[in-house]
Design an enzyme around this catalytic site. Structure first.
Site, PDB file in Angstrom:
ATOM      1  N   ASP A  95     -68.161  72.623   6.914  1.00  0.00           N
ATOM      2  CA  ASP A  95     -68.484  72.340   8.327  1.00  0.00           C
ATOM      3  C   ASP A  95     -67.966  71.090   9.060  1.00  0.00           C
ATOM      4  O   ASP A  95     -67.549  70.308   8.146  1.00  0.00           O
ATOM      5  CB  ASP A  95     -69.928  72.533   8.657  1.00  0.00           C
ATOM      6  CG  ASP A  95     -70.697  71.295   7.691  1.00  0.00           C
ATOM      7  OD1 ASP A  95     -70.359  71.274   6.688  1.00  0.00           O
ATOM      8  OD2 ASP A  95     -71.552  71.027   8.439  1.00  0.00           O
ATOM      9  N   HIS A 132     -64.771  78.034   1.255  1.00  0.00           N
ATOM     10  CA  HIS A 132     -65.678  77.959   2.787  1.00  0.00           C
ATOM     11  C   HIS A 132     -65.389  76.743   3.287  1.00  0.00           C
ATOM     12  O   HIS A 132     -66.129  76.011   2.775  1.00  0.00           O
ATOM     13  CB  HIS A 132     -67.088  78.371   2.245  1.00  0.00           C
ATOM     14  CG  HIS A 132     -67.933  78.457   3.579  1.00  0.00           C
ATOM     15  ND1 HIS A 132     -68.011  79.707   4.221  1.00  0.00           N
ATOM     16  CD2 HIS A 132     -68.442  77.479   4.154  1.00  0.00           C
ATOM     17  CE1 HIS A 132     -68.704  79.460   5.435  1.00  0.00           C
ATOM     18  NE2 HIS A 132     -69.037  78.236   5.495  1.00  0.00           N
ATOM     19  N   ASP A 151     -64.810  83.941  -4.816  1.00  0.00           N
ATOM     20  CA  ASP A 151     -63.668  83.185  -4.279  1.00  0.00           C
ATOM     21  C   ASP A 151     -63.484  83.903  -2.947  1.00  0.00           C
ATOM     22  O   ASP A 151     -62.374  84.520  -2.733  1.00  0.00           O
ATOM     23  CB  ASP A 151     -62.604  83.150  -5.205  1.00  0.00           C
ATOM     24  CG  ASP A 151     -61.358  82.021  -4.512  1.00  0.00           C
ATOM     25  OD1 ASP A 151     -60.264  82.420  -4.904  1.00  0.00           O
ATOM     26  OD2 ASP A 151     -61.890  81.461  -3.390  1.00  0.00           O
ATOM     27  N   GLU A 200     -68.063  76.924  -1.299  1.00  0.00           N
ATOM     28  CA  GLU A 200     -68.110  76.031  -0.147  1.00  0.00           C
ATOM     29  C   GLU A 200     -67.438  74.819  -1.009  1.00  0.00           C
ATOM     30  O   GLU A 200     -67.273  74.690  -2.063  1.00  0.00           O
ATOM     31  CB  GLU A 200     -69.255  75.511   0.589  1.00  0.00           C
ATOM     32  CG  GLU A 200     -69.191  74.562   1.675  1.00  0.00           C
ATOM     33  CD  GLU A 200     -70.176  74.805   2.779  1.00  0.00           C
ATOM     34  OE1 GLU A 200     -71.245  75.292   2.380  1.00  0.00           O
ATOM     35  OE2 GLU A 200     -69.974  74.203   3.959  1.00  0.00           O
TER      36      GLU A 200
HETATM   37  O1  G3I Z   1     -82.905  72.442  -7.175  1.00  0.00           O
HETATM   38  C1  G3I Z   1     -83.608  73.860  -7.034  1.00  0.00           C
HETATM   39  C2  G3I Z   1     -84.018  74.518  -8.217  1.00  0.00           C
HETATM   40  O2  G3I Z   1     -84.870  73.657  -9.124  1.00  0.00           O
HETATM   41  C3  G3I Z   1     -84.647  75.629  -7.829  1.00  0.00           C
HETATM   42  O3  G3I Z   1     -85.160  76.539  -9.043  1.00  0.00           O
HETATM   43  C4  G3I Z   1     -83.935  76.707  -6.952  1.00  0.00           C
HETATM   44  C5  G3I Z   1     -84.592  78.006  -6.641  1.00  0.00           C
HETATM   45  O4  G3I Z   1     -85.664  77.434  -5.679  1.00  0.00           O
HETATM   46  O5  G3I Z   1     -83.460  75.855  -6.008  1.00  0.00           O
HETATM   47  C6  G3I Z   1     -82.797  74.622  -6.143  1.00  0.00           C
HETATM   48  O6  G3I Z   1     -82.751  74.120  -4.981  1.00  0.00           O
HETATM   49  C7  G3I Z   1     -81.600  74.638  -4.191  1.00  0.00           C
HETATM   50  C8  G3I Z   1     -80.666  73.552  -3.894  1.00  0.00           C
HETATM   51  O7  G3I Z   1     -79.608  73.620  -2.832  1.00  0.00           O
HETATM   52  C9  G3I Z   1     -80.130  72.990  -5.005  1.00  0.00           C
HETATM   53  O8  G3I Z   1     -78.953  71.807  -5.009  1.00  0.00           O
HETATM   54  C10 G3I Z   1     -82.013  75.182  -3.126  1.00  0.00           C
HETATM   55  O9  G3I Z   1     -82.731  76.401  -3.410  1.00  0.00           O
HETATM   56  C11 G3I Z   1     -80.967  75.481  -1.948  1.00  0.00           C
HETATM   57  O10 G3I Z   1     -81.498  75.954  -0.771  1.00  0.00           O
HETATM   58  C12 G3I Z   1     -80.178  74.082  -1.706  1.00  0.00           C
HETATM   59  O11 G3I Z   1     -79.011  74.309  -0.966  1.00  0.00           O
HETATM   60  C13 G3I Z   1     -78.600  73.493  -0.186  1.00  0.00           C
HETATM   61  C14 G3I Z   1     -77.455  74.068   1.003  1.00  0.00           C
HETATM   62  O12 G3I Z   1     -77.196  73.067   1.844  1.00  0.00           O
HETATM   63  C15 G3I Z   1     -78.697  74.978   1.992  1.00  0.00           C
HETATM   64  O13 G3I Z   1     -79.615  74.168   2.487  1.00  0.00           O
HETATM   65  C16 G3I Z   1     -77.473  72.540  -1.107  1.00  0.00           C
HETATM   66  O14 G3I Z   1     -78.050  71.714  -2.042  1.00  0.00           O
HETATM   67  C17 G3I Z   1     -76.740  71.527   0.018  1.00  0.00           C
HETATM   68  O15 G3I Z   1     -75.606  71.202  -0.697  1.00  0.00           O
HETATM   69  C18 G3I Z   1     -76.056  72.350   0.986  1.00  0.00           C
HETATM   70  O16 G3I Z   1     -75.369  71.377   1.925  1.00  0.00           O
HETATM   71  C19 G3I Z   1     -74.652  71.838   2.961  1.00  0.00           C
HETATM   72  C20 G3I Z   1     -75.305  71.407   4.205  1.00  0.00           C
HETATM   73  O17 G3I Z   1     -76.152  71.678   4.698  1.00  0.00           O
HETATM   74  C21 G3I Z   1     -74.297  71.634   5.434  1.00  0.00           C
HETATM   75  N1  G3I Z   1     -72.985  71.331   4.961  1.00  0.00           N
HETATM   76  C22 G3I Z   1     -72.322  71.948   3.743  1.00  0.00           C
HETATM   77  C23 G3I Z   1     -73.254  71.539   2.706  1.00  0.00           C
HETATM   78  C24 G3I Z   1     -72.803  72.162   1.481  1.00  0.00           C
HETATM   79  O18 G3I Z   1     -73.055  73.827   1.461  1.00  0.00           O
HETATM   80  O1  9MR Z   2     -70.470  77.012   7.350  1.00  0.00           O
HETATM   81  C1  9MR Z   2     -71.820  76.870   7.026  1.00  0.00           C
HETATM   82  C2  9MR Z   2     -71.893  76.081   5.710  1.00  0.00           C
HETATM   83  O2  9MR Z   2     -71.301  74.909   5.867  1.00  0.00           O
HETATM   84  C3  9MR Z   2     -73.601  75.794   5.269  1.00  0.00           C
HETATM   85  O3  9MR Z   2     -73.654  75.318   4.071  1.00  0.00           O
HETATM   86  C4  9MR Z   2     -74.165  77.194   5.261  1.00  0.00           C
HETATM   87  C5  9MR Z   2     -75.507  77.117   5.219  1.00  0.00           C
HETATM   88  O4  9MR Z   2     -76.303  76.257   5.734  1.00  0.00           O
HETATM   89  O5  9MR Z   2     -74.083  77.900   6.607  1.00  0.00           O
HETATM   90  C6  9MR Z   2     -72.509  78.208   6.988  1.00  0.00           C
HETATM   91  O6  9MR Z   2     -72.385  78.749   8.175  1.00  0.00           O
HETATM   92  C7  9MR Z   2     -72.820  80.136   8.134  1.00  0.00           C
HETATM   93  C8  9MR Z   2     -74.238  80.351   8.756  1.00  0.00           C
HETATM   94  O7  9MR Z   2     -75.129  79.884   7.818  1.00  0.00           O
HETATM   95  C9  9MR Z   2     -74.567  81.727   8.787  1.00  0.00           C
HETATM   96  N1  9MR Z   2     -73.398  82.389   9.641  1.00  0.00           N
HETATM   97  C10 9MR Z   2     -71.940  82.352   9.414  1.00  0.00           C
HETATM   98  C11 9MR Z   2     -71.788  80.803   9.251  1.00  0.00           C
HETATM   99  C12 9MR Z   2     -70.492  80.713   8.673  1.00  0.00           C
HETATM  100  O8  9MR Z   2     -70.284  81.184   7.431  1.00  0.00           O
END
Ligand code: G3I
Ligand code: 9MR
Length: 579
Positions: free
Chosen positions: A186, A496, A546, A555
């Site tokens: 993003d 992504h 992929d 991503e």
């Molecule tokens: O670590 C726990 C684990 O102990 C547990 O068993 C499991 C099931 O509940 O969950 C695990 O946590 C997950 C965590 O990622 C692990 O790092 C969460 O469910 C999961 O929701 C979380 O996802 C995060 C994601 O955003 C959605 O919020 C990622 O960490 C985080 O790296 C990702 O970050 C995004 C930014 O928000 C937006 N930009 C892109 C970036 C990368 O995707």
């Molecule tokens: O592109 C977004 C990515 O950076 C985030 O990690 C992800 C989870 O928050 O969300 C992606 O955005 C998607 C949104 O969550 C759902 N609609 C489609 C968006 C693009 O894939």
């Protein structure tokens, strides 16, 4: 040392003679098998070389050079079935073979592997690319063809007039907050993620200061007499510095209200907002600027002093406001990086401030709030941060007394031994068995633990463990691909990543590591998400697609690439040291 090296060379030669009756194999006629899972970059000459062979009935393997000679052969060691991938695993070990060149592995009932090298510089190009990827991720400047080639684009997201969101504590108005890296796929910028990213990159630089000299990367700052890695990190610090409020607290993120479409950055004209202000963003700020102050001390004393005074202010704000969590306001739906327990953040910030200043206030905090060095999957931008504190405290430059440094080093070695035991028991010979969002960063952070342990006592078992763990990233995995864009015969092609998906360039931006298998498959088809993705496998180690739409496992992200920089830089240095 010389005798050992002579002995090993002789041994290789004997093995060469003993093991091979030079026999031509017409490899052009052999099918390529994706069931031979190896590091598609290759292997350092004097290091461990273990390849996973999946679902084969053969009992042995052959190593074949570029002209079809069998130069080594060995037995396949049965490792049983891996429940996380449902595969029958055998190991091909050709560690004893040390002659540089181009090779493939052959298994009778499977065919031939992807090509790979044995060479001491196999990590050099990917190390540079993993850092250059950050330049290509910069906001607020034109990414010019002279530096970016086909990945160039006009200036985007000037971020010179960002609206204060009410959650920032400001009622109205705008602020200028340009520069910095887009967080991931993003176009938004988050302080909680910038912190672990900058700190991981600076920790690598502090341990290997000569690894990326000036003029390494062909970025705009190349030739200014400063390491190109530091120049790149400074671009992020320039943005982050603008996110501190007058009272020392730090705003949480700079973002559009919702994720933009899959467009090039210059086409994303969404309004940009400064959102939130929290304990965690303030602690991330304090930690990264205290560490940056240490690093820039001999480069720019005035800047270093400014960084340190801002780090102190952010720490003080967090100490006075210890429970301010971040939660997306109703009208904001971009990334949250929300967590509710901040002990790792506090310990990390106190460690960095103490390592830089030696001051009692920070030591007192650590003594009163000790945390063990440990590794838990999925914690990479949360509780894992405490480990970065350990890495700072054990360094020679740190103000900690030697006796206490020894205790922390022992803790790091103890955790490295725990993880090594898990690796030894894993059919794929890597230490991770829980695959969540960003699982490849867990693999990379585990490799750093081995690298830190090797740094402490030079025990080869830790270097070998770091190498075997990195083999996973470059192809020795249950998906059978190299997860780093642009590196490997079969690598991630459709991350992504808006910059890779929306440009007119077939190849993705190179040097980015994909998030990796994620058994939760949050973007997968389900009752709540009927239009979700249909994963080809739900097995934990195979839950990866992929596809550009796949954000839960495919991503890219700056905090996942930072440990990739650390480890490819570490192995590039080790490769030269082992020569
Ligand atoms: O670590 C726990 C684990 O102990 C547990 O068993 C499991 C099931 O509940 O969950 C695990 O946590 C997950 C965590 O990622 C692990 O790092 C969460 O469910 C999961 O929701 C979380 O996802 C995060 C994601 O955003 C959605 O919020 C990622 O960490 C985080 O790296 C990702 O970050 C995004 C930014 O928000 C937006 N930009 C892109 C970036 C990368 O995707
Ligand atoms: O592109 C977004 C990515 O950076 C985030 O990690 C992800 C989870 O928050 O969300 C992606 O955005 C998607 C949104 O969550 C759902 N609609 C489609 C968006 C693009 O894939």
């Amino acid at each position: 040392m010389k005798n050992v090296s002579l002995f090993l060379t002789l041994l290789s030669f004997i093995l060469l003679l003993g093991n091979c009756t030079p026999k031509n194999v017409d490899i052009s006629k052999l099918p390529i098998s994706e069931n031979i899972r190896l590091n598609q970059l290759g292997y350092l000459p004097k290091s461990v070389k273990k390849v996973v062979v999946v679902d084969s009935r053969s009992d042995n393997f052959q190593l074949i050079n570029s002209v079809g000679n069998i130069v080594f052969s060995g037995e396949l060691k049965d490792k049983g079935t891996w429940d996380l991938s449902g595969e029958a695993i055998k190991i091909a070990d050709f560690s004893a073979f040390e002659i540089c060149g181009d090779y493939k592995l052959h298994v009778e009932d499977l065919g031939i592997s992807f090509p790979f090298q044995i060479n001491s510089d196999i990590y050099s190009e990917v190390f540079d690319a993993s850092v250059k990827a950050f330049y290509l991720q910069r906001a607020s400047i034109a990414i010019e063809a002279q530096f970016a080639g086909e990945y160039n684009h006009p200036l985007a997201h000037p971020d010179d007039r960002c609206f204060y969101h009410p959650s920032s504590g400001k009622k109205s108005g705008t602020m200028s907050s340009p520069k910095g890296w887009y967080d991931a796929g993003d176009y938004n910028k988050y302080i909680v993620n910038a912190g672990v990213t900058v700190s991981t990159l600076l920790t690598f630089h502090e341990n290997y200061p000569l690894s990326m000299p000036d003029n390494s990367l062909n970025i705009p700052e190349s030739g200014n007499g400063i390491s190109d890695l530091l120049d790149e990190i400074k671009f992020e610090l320039d943005w982050a510095e603008s996110m501190q409020d007058a009272d020392g607290g730090v705003f949480f993120k700079l973002t559009s209200k919702s994720f933009s479409g899959f467009v090039m950055p210059q086409e994303d004209l969404s309004e940009r907002f400064v959102v939130g202000k929290s304990t965690t963003s303030s602690l991330n700020f304090a930690a990264m600027f205290a560490q940056a102050s240490r690093v820039w001390k001999d480069l720019d004393a005035e800047l270093a002093e400014r960084y340190l005074s801002k780090a102190r202010l952010a720490w003080s704000w967090a100490a006075k406001n210890p429970d301010v969590a971040y939660k997306n306001p109703e009208d904001i739906s971009t990334g949250e990086y929300g967590h509710a327990e901040f002990s790792g953040d506090f310990f990390w910030a106190a460690s960095q401030l103490f390592a830089t200043t030696g001051e009692a206030e920070y030591k007192a905090y650590m003594d009163a709030n000790p945390l063990d060095f440990s590794f838990v999957p999925g914690e990479n931008w949360r509780n894992y941060l405490k480990n970065l504190g350990y890495y700072a405290l054990v360094m020679p430059v740190s103000s900690l007394q030697d006796g206490e440094k020894e205790k922390l080093k022992t803790a790091i070695l103890s955790e490295a031994d725990n993880q090594l035991q898990i690796l030894e028991g894993s059919p794929y010979r890597q230490p991770l068995s829980t695959f969540v969002w960003g699982s490849n960063s867990d693999i990379l952070d585990l490799a750093i633990i081995f690298a830190q342990a090797y740094q402490i006592n030079k025990d080869r078992k830790y270097l070998n463990a770091s190498i075997e763990t990195m083999d996973y990233i470059f192809g020795k995995n249950a998906v059978g691909i190299s997860f780093v864009t642009g590196f490997g015969t079969k690598s991630t092609l459709f991350p992504h990543h808006r910059l890779s998906a929306a440009d007119n360039v077939a190849e993705p931006v190179p040097g980015w590591v994909a998030g990796g298998p994620n058994h939760q498959m949050q973007d997968g088809i389900s009752d709540n998400n009927p239009n979700g993705l249909k994963y080809s496998s739900g097995l934990p180690a195979k839950a990866y697609m992929d596809l550009a739409e796949c954000y839960a496992s495919n991503e890219i992200a700056i905090n996942w690439n930072a440990p990739l920089v650390y480890m490819t830089g570490f192995l590039d240095a080790a490769g030269k040291e082992l020569e």
